[in-house]
Design a protein around this motif. Structure first.
Motif, PDB file in Angstrom:
ATOM      1  N   ASN A 148      -7.888  -2.750  -3.136  1.00 53.58           N
ATOM      2  CA  ASN A 148      -7.409  -4.012  -2.929  1.00 53.58           C
ATOM      3  C   ASN A 148      -7.605  -5.453  -3.943  1.00 53.58           C
ATOM      4  OD1 ASN A 148      -5.553  -5.759  -0.685  1.00 53.58           O
ATOM      5  ND2 ASN A 148      -8.050  -7.165  -1.224  1.00 53.58           N
ATOM      6  N   TRP A 179       1.294  -1.639   0.343  1.00 52.38           N
ATOM      7  CA  TRP A 179      -0.047   0.860  -0.336  1.00 52.38           C
ATOM      8  C   TRP A 179       0.807   1.374  -0.078  1.00 52.38           C
ATOM      9  CZ3 TRP A 179      -5.294  -0.966   0.428  1.00 52.38           C
ATOM     10  CH2 TRP A 179      -5.867  -1.966   0.482  1.00 52.38           C
ATOM     11  N   ASN A 216      -1.369  -0.718  -4.412  1.00 55.63           N
ATOM     12  CA  ASN A 216      -3.009  -0.030  -3.955  1.00 55.63           C
ATOM     13  C   ASN A 216      -2.803   1.251  -4.036  1.00 55.63           C
ATOM     14  OD1 ASN A 216      -4.292  -1.913  -4.394  1.00 55.63           O
ATOM     15  ND2 ASN A 216      -3.369  -2.812  -2.185  1.00 55.63           N
TER      16      ASN A 216
END
Ligand SMILES: Cc1ncc(C[n+]2csc(CCOP(=O)(O)OP(=O)(O)O)c2C)c(N)n1
Ligand SMILES: Cc1ncc(C[n+]2csc(CCOP(=O)(O)OP(=O)(O)O)c2C)c(N)n1
Ligand code: SF4
Ligand code: SF4
Ligand SMILES: [Mg+2]
Ligand SMILES: [Mg+2]
Lengths: 333, 612, 612, 333
Positions: free
Chosen positions: D189, D91, D118
Motif C-alpha cells: 500500500n 487493489w 496494489n
C-alpha cells in the motif's frame, strides 16, 4: 523439386516487395533469404508465420510455406504448428507492437514452453502499418500521432522481459549490420528451443533515425558493443575501450588504464550477466549486439511426442472400438 | 408389503458434496441399465467448489429416470427423493410430486444441520407436518451404518463415508435390484483397500437387509426391462461422447487430432478425457487462454493435423477474430461450445442455449461458419463426428454446439462398431501436383489442401483478402465480391452433403410442429409422444444442422399451421427461421439455467392446438 | 474560350503518394466551400504505407463533387481527372465519364514512369489513341514549375514539390476560383519558411496564369453557389465529427471522457484527434490491445467517467467478452466500430458495412446492446452524441457504427451552437441515498449509479448473474429469467426515448421503399431525389437507430409494396428486418470495398418499380 | 458514514464467504480486512477489482467498492479505473491462472506503466475454480486432470517475470504467515506505483501441501528466508545459516564458518540482486519472502493528469464551440 543446393534466389517468392523505399525490412529479408540455403532444410519444410504489421508481410516474400496471420498471434499459431509438426523449421516474424503489445502474452508463454522455433522481432520502436503511433518499445516522451504531448508509458526492455520469461536463447542484431545479422540468424536456427532475435529496424517513414547513433559512422563504434562468447567486452575506435565489473556494477574503462584481463568476459551461459547486458539500455552504455544468453533445455514438442510414445508403449496403439465401448457395457437381446 | 409394477420412476438423490451422491447415482444408473431399463440421468452440482458442509450451497444432487418404456429425459417431477441431510431436503423438495416418497437420513436433521440449512428455533420439517403430502421414510442412516461397521477397523469419518452405500442398498431393495454390479464395482475400486471394501459392501447389504426386514417401507416396485433395440449398450455422458467422437473422426479421416483448449466449465471435461488418450495420437495442449488455444489449432491444421478447440460462451467471445482467420484460410477446424448460462460469466454451472446467434454471426465481416448441434448425451458422438466431417471435407471452421445439460447428463448408448462409421475424406492434394493453386476449388467450392513438407507446393496464406485461385493478396474490388460470395456459396453448398430434415415424430401435415435444436430434445420427444398417443395433431422436427439448414426445411415447416420453437434462451433459432422462411413461428422460452419439463412443452402444445 | 455554367462537377485528383494530392484536394475543397458550393469528398489512399514511386500501388487519389445543387456523395463518374503521372492515369481512367477531361502532367509519362506503371515497349497512352473518347489537356507541369522557380533558392526536389500547386492553380482557373484561400493557407503553413512559401505561391499563380494565357484549355466553367440553408459552415470528416461529438457528449453530460483504444485502420484517427484535446479533460489511453482498451474503459466508467473505445471489426471481435461484462454491470460505455472490409484482416483500407450482425449478436448469452449508426461524415457528430446519450441515460454499453467511407469522407457541415445541443442526464444517485440498491430500477428499467467516493454506497458488481435489486450473486433459476428479461426490456424500452422513424424522401404510400442504414445514405438520397423528380413512386427511410428499431418502423415499412435494402455487405440489416417484421424485403448488395453509385441504386429502383 | 476509526469488521461485507473449508484464501481475506483500517483511506475510496477464479471472489467479501470482472482483465480494468480516479486506493485480486495465464499481458503492461495500484497475486499453483488443472506456476511433471501423464510446460517464475517487465515493487508472502502478510500488505500500500505481492496460498482441495515444506514446523526454518532491507540474509534454526555471494553465485554458508559481515546484505533498491533472489526457486535454496525490490518511479496517472493540466494551462480550458467550429468556416446567407 529436387533437394538441390539452394541459392538465396530460391527463397524469393514471385510477389512484389511492398515496403516503403528505404525501409530496414529490405535488409532483413535479404539476409534471411541468403541464410536459408545454409540451414540445410528443404524449403518445403520451412514455414514462416507472422502476425500483422509492416514486418509481418514478410512471409509473402519467402518462397517457403507461410502464414500471414492476425495481430499478435503468430507465436501462438507457431506453437500449435510446431507441436503438430516437430519436423518443420518454424520461423516467426513479428514487430514490436505485434509481439510486445497485443501479443505479449503468447510471446512469454512460447518462451517458457520452449518450442523449437525462431522468433525474429523487428523492433522499429513504432507502429508502422497503422502509420505512426508509439509502441511498447518507444522511448518515453515520444511525440507521435497518438501522443502529441509525448508518450507517458515507460517502455519495455524486450530482452530483459524475455529473460524474465525464462527464454533459452536471446540475441540482438540490426538491419544495418548484414553480416552480423546473418551470423545471428544462423545461431538462432542452430539453437534447439525458442530463439528470440531482436532486430533493430529503421522505419524511415515514421521513426527515422531511431538507431542513428548505432549506425552513423561518427558515433557507431562508441555506441555499439559486439558480444562474442568467451571474449572480453571491448568496443570503441580501435577497440580501445572495455567494460569491467565492479561487483555487480558494470563500468566503462579505457584500455590505456586496464588490460583485457581486467574486463568482463562474455559468457553466453550466464543468465545473470545476460540480464545485466540487457540493461545497457536504461543507461549511458554502448548497446550490445550478439547472443546475450543461450542455454539448452528440453523442448515442449519433444516432451509431447515422448508422452505420446510412452502412452502407446504402455497401453498399445489406441483401439477405437475399445474406446467407444468403455469399461461397462450390457446387451439387450 | 406390496409389490407394484410401474412403468417409469424418477429418483433424486441428494446430500452434501462430501456424501458421495454422484457415486450413488451412477451405481444406481448402471444397475438399472444392466437390468435392461431405459434411462436418463442428470447430476446437479453445487456452484461452489466445496461450500461449507450442511448448507444449501453445498448440496449435490443426482437425478435418474428409468423405466420399462423409452425414456428421453431425467424426468420432470420426482417420484422419490433420497436426502442425506436437511439442506438436501430443503433444496429439492420442490422437485417431488405430491404423494411422492422421501427417504430421509434422519441423522442429518440434528440441530447443527437444521441451523446450517437455515431453520431457526427448533423448526424441523420432519416434525412440523409440512411433509404430510408425502410418504416419508425416516432412517437413522448414520447410526445404522456405524452400527453395522462396529467391528471394522476404520475411523468414524471413514465409516461415515459408507452411508451412501447403506442408502443405496435400501433403494436397491425398494426397486428389487441386484447388488452384484455395485459389489463388483467396489471390489475393483478398493482392490488395495480391503477394509474399505469390506465396509462398503457391508453397508450396502445392511441397507438392503434393513429394508427387507424392518418393513418400514411397505411397498416394493418392479420396473421391467424396456423394449429397447437389441444390441450392445453403454452408459455415456455428453462430454465423454464428444471426446470419443473427436477421436473417432480423427481415425476416420486419418488426421491426428490436435486439441487446444483452455479450461472452462462445462467444457473442461473434454480436455480431461482427451488428455487420457495420448495413445490415439491425440496431442492435447492446455493453452494460456482461448485465443492461444484456437491459434495453436490453426497452426496445427495448417501443419496437416485436425485442430479442435472447445470452450464455453465467454471463451467463444474471445475466439471470434481467430475464427475469422480460419474462415479466410479455409482450413479444417472445429470449435466446440459447451454452452452455459450467460451473459458474461453468467451462471457457469447451469445450462443454456444462448450462444446460437454468437455462433452464427459473432465475427467481423462476412464469415459464415457451419453450425452443428447435439441433442442428447449420446447424440454428441454422431453429431460431433458430422461436424468434423464437414470441417474436413469442406475445409472450413465449424461450430459444434453442446450445452451443460447434455455435457453432464447421461443415457444408455447403443454404441456403434467402428467399421460402421462414415469415412471422412480429406481434400489433400497429390504430392506432385504441379498445377497446384491454393484457392482453386472443386465442384463443392472446396479448395485443395497442401501442407508443409510437400515439395514444390510452397505457398502463403493469410487473413487479407486473396486473389481467386492463387491466394495472393488482392485489393481488387470485384475479386473481393467474388471471394465473399464464393466463400458463402461454399458453406451454403454443404446443404447438399447433409441429410434432409426428417420429422422425429408425428405426421407431415400435423397442425402444430415443434421445431427445435439441442438439448430440448428429450422433453419435446416425451411431450409429443404422449400427445400423439392422446390423439393430438402434432409433429416434432429436431435440427442437427443449423447452418446451413437442411435443404427441405422450408417446405417441411410450411406444411404446418403453427410452428412452436421452444428454446432455453430468449429466442435465437426462431430469429433464423423467421428471417429465412418468413413464417410467424411462435417462441417458447425458459431462461432458468434448467431444461424444459416435458409437461411444460405438452401444455403449451395443447394450448396452441386447442385454439388460441 | 467559352465560359459554361454547370450545376455540378466531379473532379478526381491523382498522383503519387508523394505528390501532395490530398493537400491539393483539400485546398480545392475549402475554396469551393468558401465559394458557397455544396460538396462531398473522399480520399483514396493506397493500401501500402508508401509503395514505390511511380507504381500503381503508390497512387493516391482525392475525389470531390461540388455544385450549385445539393450534393450527397463524392459522385459516381468523374467529369475531370487530374493526373500527375501515368500510373495515376492507368489506375483511375475507369472513373472518368466518356467525354470527360483529363488534365495530364505529361512529364510524368517518361520512360521510367511508363515502365513502373507496367507499360512495355514504348507503349504510351498519350500516344496510342486510347484516349480519343476524352478531352486531354497535356501540360509539362514539372518543367513549367521548375521554370517558374528558376531564381528561387531551393533544391530541385523541393521545387518539384510545388508541382501540385501549379496544377491546382490551373484547375482554379478552369473553375474560375479565387486563389485567396490557398494563399492564406500557404502563408500560415509556411510562415517560417519564406522560400518555400514563395515558391508555392509562385507555382500556384503560374498554373493559373498559364491556363489563362496559353489557351490550351478552351473552356472555363462556372459553378454557382448552392442554395443551402443559411448559417455557418465548416468542412468535416467523419472521424473528426465523431471525436468532436464525443467531447460534446462529455460536456453535455458533465462526465469526463476516458478514451481507451488500440490503433487500427480506419479508427485510429479518432484517437489521434482526441489525444489533441486534453484541455477538454479527455483522458486518452493507448492500450496494449483491444481487450485492455475496453477493460480500461469499463474501469473508468465504474469510476464515474464516461468510457469510450473505438476500433474496427477485428478489434470488436476481441471485445465481445468485455462487452458482455459491461452489459451485466449496466454501466455506460460506448463502442465505436469504424467498419472496414472483412472478414478477418480483409481489406483494411476499404469500406464495408459487414459488422452489423456482429454488433447485434456477437456475444455469449442474452446480451442485447443498443446499436446506433451514422449516415454521413457530418452526421457522425449528432449520431454519436445520440449513442452517448443512450449509453449514459440508459446505463448500458452502446455500439456506434461508422465505416471507412464516412470516416475519411468530408462534407460541409452546418455546425450547431453548443447551447442548442441536448443535455444528457446522468442517473447518478444522491450522495446520501440511504436506500441505495445497485440494481433497483426506475420506470425506464434503468438502475441508479453510485460511484467510488460516495460514502455508505459501497457495493460490488460482477459478471455472475445477480439478484434483482441487491446485485448480489444469485444462482436462483427464476431470478435469472427475470433478470435476463428485465435487461432485454430495458434495452427495448429505449425505443420510447428515440425519435420515430421518418421518411427522408418520398411519400408514405410510395410503391418502392428504400430502407437502409449507414454510409449508403448519399447514394440513395441522390437516386431517390432524381427518381422523385422523374415521377417515380419511391421513398427513402434511413435508420439511425438499429437496435432497438424505432417504434413505428413496422407500420411505416408495411405501407409499401416493395422494400429494397441496399447494403455494402452480403445482407445484414435485411435479416433483422425480415425476422422482426416478416416482410419479404429485397436485398441489394455490393461487396467491393467501395460505396454504391447513385446510378446503381437508381437503376435497381427503376427495375423494381417497373415490374419485375 | 463518518470518517471514524475503522476496525477489521467494518470491512467485512454481508455476503457469506464461500471458499472450501480450509482454503488459504480465508487467511488472506482476514489479513486484508485487518490491514484496511491502518491505511488511512475512507472505505468509500477503496476499490477491489478481481478477475475470475476462487481467489477472485474476494471483492464480494469486502465492504468497499468492488468489481468481480472477467478472467484475466482485472489489471486492465484497474488501469482504467486508476487513470480515471487517481484519488482511489485500488487493489487487484488475482490468481496464478488469472494473472499469469490468460492475463499475462495486461499484468506486464500494468507493471511497466506503473499505475499506483496494489496487486495481490494468490498463487496456489493450480486452477482452483475450474477444479484442478495445472497452472503456469505448477511445477513441471505435475499430474492434474488435464495432464494425467504430468505437465510438460516449464513454469513461470512470477517474480522474475515481473522484474523483467520493469516492476517497481515486488514482494512475496504466504497465507500461513499472517503477521508477515500484514506487513507486506502495508508495504504494498505504501509503495507509490504498482506493487506486486505474490502470496503463496494453499488450495487444500486440488493442490494440498504445495508449500508444505515452507509451512511445516520441521522444515520451515530451512526452507524459508525472510528478507529485511539492509540486513544480511540469514535463515535456519536459530538463524545459524546465511547466504553469501561468491561473485554472482549465491551460496549457503554456516555461521559457524562465516560471520554476518561476510553475508549478502539485502538491498531492496538493487534490481540485479533482487533478480538473483527470485531465482532461489529453480535451485535448492530457501525460498525468500519479503520485499525483493522497491523503487520509486513516476506513475502513469500522475503523468496523465500533468498533461491534462498542462494542456489546460497552454490552451485554456477547452471551449466546445471553438472545437466544433474548427479553424475554417464560411457563412451562407
Ligand atoms: C486485432 C487488431 N488490432 C489492431 C490492428 C491494427 N494494427 C495492425 S499492425 C499494428 C501494429 C504494427 O506495429 P508493429 O507490430 O510494431 O509492426 P510494424 O508495422 O512496425 O512492422 C496494428 C496496431 C489489427 N490489424 N488487428
Ligand atoms: C474467458 C474465460 N476462460 C476461462 C474461464 C474459466 N476459468 C475460471 S477461473 C479459471 C482459472 C482459475 O485459476 P486461478 O486464476 O489460479 O484462480 P484460483 O481458482 O486458483 O484461485 C479458469 C480457467 C473463464 N471464467 N473465462
Ligand atoms: S512504414 Fe516504416 S516499417 Fe513500414 S514499410 Fe514503411 S518504412 Fe518500413
Ligand atoms: S478449490 Fe482450492 S482455492 Fe478454490 S476455494 Fe477450494 S481450496 Fe480454495
Ligand atoms: Mg514496429
Ligand atoms: Mg490458482
Amino acid at each position: 523439386m529436387e533437394n538441390k543446393e539452394y541459392t538465396a534466389k530460391d527463397f524469393s517468392s514471385d510477389q512484389e516487395v511492398r515496403w516503403c523505399p528505404g525501409c530496414g525490412d529490405y535488409s532483413i529479408l535479404k539476409q534471411v533469404q541468403s541464410v536459408m540455403p545454409l540451414i540445410g532444410v528443404p524449403k518445403e519444410n520451412i514455414v514462416f508465420v507472422s502476425g500483422i504489421g509492416c514486418s509481418s508481410r514478410f512471409p509473402y516474400y519467402m518462397e517457403t510455406f507461410g502464414m500471414h496471420s492476425i495481430h499478435g498471434r503468430a507465436t501462438a499459431i507457431a506453437s500449435g504448428l510446431k507441436a503438430a509438426r516437430p519436423d518443420l523449421s518454424v520461423w516467426i516474424i513479428t514487430g514490436d507492437g505485434d509481439s510486445l503489445s497485443i501479443g505479449g502474452n503468447h510471446l512469454i508463454h512460447l518462451l517458457r514452453r520452449n518450442f523449437d522455433t525462431n522468433i525474429l522481432l523487428f523492433n522499429n520502436q513504432i507502429y508502422g502499418l497503422t502509420k505512426g503511433q508509439y509502441s511498447p518499445t518507444s522511448e518515453k516522451g515520444k511525440k507521435t500521432k497518438s501522443t502529441p504531448m509525448g508518450s507517458i508509458d515507460h517502455p519495455f526492455n524486450p530482452l530483459a522481459l524475455c529473460i524474465g520469461a525464462d527464454a533459452t536463447f536471446v540475441a540482438r542484431s540490426m538491419d544495418r549490420e548484414p553480416k552480423h545479422m546473418r551470423e545471428m540468424l544462423i545461431r538462432s536456427n542452430d539453437h534447439k528451443g525458442t530463439s528470440l532475435l531482436e532486430i533493430y529496424q529503421n522505419c524511415n517513414v515514421f521513426n527515422d533515425g531511431a538507431f542513428f547513433g548505432m549506425t552513423d559512422k561518427a558515433t557507431k563504434l562508441n555506441q555499439t558493443l559486439f558480444l562474442e562468447n568467451k571474449r572480453p567486452l571491448v568496443f570503441g575506435e580501435n577497440e580501445h575501450k572495455g567494460i569491467r565489473l565492479d561487483g555487480f556494477k558494470p563500468e566503462i574503462v579505457s584500455l590505456n588504464d586496464f588490460s583485457l584481463d581486467d574486463l568482463w568476459v562474455h559468457d553466453e551461459s550466464d543468465r545473470v550477466k545476460a540480464g545485466l547486458l540487457t540493461r545497457f539500455f536504461d543507461i549511458d552504455f554502448p548497446r550490445p549486439f550478439g547472443v546475450f544468453y543461450s542455454k539448452n533445455k528440453p523442448t515442449y514438442e519433444d516432451a509431447l511426442i515422448k508422452q505420446i510414445d510412452e502412452a502407446v508403449k504402455d497401453k498399445g496403439k489406441g483401439n477405437l472400438d475399445d474406446l467407444i465401448k468403455g469399461s461397462n457395457t450390457w446387451t439387450i437381446q | 408389503m406390496t409389490q407394484e409394477t410401474v412403468e417409469k420412476v424418477v429418483i433424486f438423490f441428494a446430500g452434501d458434496s462430501g456424501d458421495g451422491i454422484q457415486l450413488t447415482g451412477s451405481q444406481f444408473t448402471n444397475t438399472a441399465a444392466l437390468h435392461g431399463n431405459d434411462l436418463s440421468t442428470f447430476p446437479d452440482f453445487p456452484a461452489e467448489i466445496r461450500a461449507p458442509q450442511g448448507t444449501l450451497a453445498g448440496v449435490s444432487g443426482f437425478q435418474i429416470s428409468f423405466g420399462s418404456t423409452e425414456i428421453f429425459t431425467p424426468g420432470d417431477e420426482c417420484d422419490v427423493l433420497v436426502v442425506m441431510n436437511v439442506a438436501a431436503l430443503k433444496a429439492n423438495l420442490k422437485r417431488l410430486k405430491t404423494g411422492g416418497t422421501i427417504v430421509v437420513n434422519s441423522d442429518g436433521f440434528d440441530r447443527r444441520n437444521l441451523r446450517l440449512a437455515g431453520y431457526e428455533n427448533d423448526e424441523n420439517p420432519l416434525l412440523d407436518n409440512s411433509l404430510t403430502n408425502f410418504r416419508v421414510i425416516e432412517i437413522n442412516v448414520t447410526k445404522l451404518t456405524r452400527e453395522c461397521l462396529l467391528d471394522v477397523n476404520l475411523g468414524v469419518k471413514e465409516k461415515d463415508r459408507c452411508k451412501n452405500m447403506f442408502v443405496l442398498g435400501f433403494v436397491y431393495w425398494m426397486y428389487n435390484r441386484s447388488l452384484d454390479h455395485t459389489i463388483n464395482f467396489l471390489t475393483q475400486k478398493f482392490k488395495n483397500k480391503s477394509d474399505v471394501l469390506d465396509a462398503n459392501i457391508r453397508a450396502l447389504k445392511a441397507g438392503y437387509n434393513f429394508a427387507n426386514t424392518c418393513e418400514i417401507s411397505s411397498s416394493r416396485f418392479e420396473v421391467k426391462p424396456a423394449k429397447m433395440t437389441s444390441g450392445k449398450y453403454r452408459n455415456i455422458m455428453g462430454n465423454q461422447a464428444t471426446a470419443i467422437g473427436l477421436i473417432a473422426a480423427s481415425k476416420q479421416s486419418s488426421l491426428d487430432l490436435f486439441y487446444g483448449s483452455y479450461p472452462i466449465t462445462p467444457a473442461s471435461d473434454i480436455l480431461h478425457e482427451l488428455s487420457k488418450h495420448k495413445n490415439f495420437g491425440v496431442r492435447s495442449f492446455q493453452a494460456e487462454d482461448e485465443i492461444a488455444a484456437i491459434s495453436a489449432c490453426i497452426g496445427a491444421s495448417f501443419g496437416g493435423l485436425f485442430g479442435v478447440t472447445a470452450t464455453s460462451g465467454p471463451g467463444v467471445a474471445l475466439k471470434g477474430e481467430a475464427i475469422g482467420l480460419a474462415f479466410m484460410l479455409e482450413l479444417p477446424l472445429l470449435i466446440v461450445n459447451v454452452q452455459r448460462g450467460g451473459p458474461s460469466t453468467g451462471l457457469p454451472t447451469k445450462t443454456e442455449q444462448s450462444d446460437l446467434l454468437q455462433a452464427v454471426y459473432g465475427r467481423n465481416g462476412e464469415a459464415p461458419v457451419p453450425v452443428v448441434s447435439a441433442s442428447t448425451p449420446s447424440d454428441c458422438f454422431e453429431s460431433v463426428m458430422e461436424a468434423c466431417r464437414i470441417a474436413i471435407e469442406h475445409m472450413t471452421p465449424v461450430f459444434f454446439l453442446s450445452d451443460g445439460y447434455i455435457a453432464n447428463g447421461a443415457e444408455p448408448w447403443l454404441y456403434p462398431h467402428s467399421k460402421n462409421l462414415k469415412k471422412i475424406s480429406v481434400p489433400m492434394t497429390k504430392v506432385n501436383n504441379s498445377n497446384y493453386l491454393p484457392y482453386k476449388r472443386d465442384k463443392k467450392f472446396v479448395r485443395e489442401w497442401a501442407i508443409p513438407g510437400m515439395p514444390g507446393l510452397e505457398h502463403r496464406v493469410g487473413g487479407l483478402e486473396k486473389e481467386n485461385l492463387t491466394g495472393n493478396v488482392s485489393y481488387d474490388s470485384s475479386n473481393h465480391e467474388f471471394m465473399v460470395k464464393t466463400r458463402a456459396k461454399k458453406v451454403d453448398e454443404i446443404a447438399n452433403y447433409i441429410p434432409k430434415q426428417e420429422l422425429d415424430a408425428g405426421s407431415k401435415n400435423a397442425q402444430v410442429l415443434v421445431l427445435a435444436w439441442g438439448s430440448t430434445y428429450g422433453a419435446i420427444k416425451t411431450a409429443v409422444k404422449e400427445l400423439l398417443n392422446e390423439g393430438y395433431s402434432v409433429a416434432h422436427a429436431h435440427l442437427r444442422y443449423i447452418h446451413p439448414f437442411p435443404k427441405n426445411l422450408g417446405s417441411l415447416i410450411r406444411k404446418h399451421d403453427k410452428i412452436l420453437i421452444p428454446e432455453i434462451n430468449n429466442g435465437q433459432l426462431i430469429k433464423l427461421i423467421r428471417d429465412k422462411y418468413l413464417v410467424d413461428a411462435i417462441p417458447m422460452n425458459k431462461i432458468q439455467g434448467i431444461p424444459f419439463e416435458a409437461r411444460e412443452i405438452k401444455n403449451r402444445i395443447i394450448e396452441l392446438h386447442d385454439g388460441e
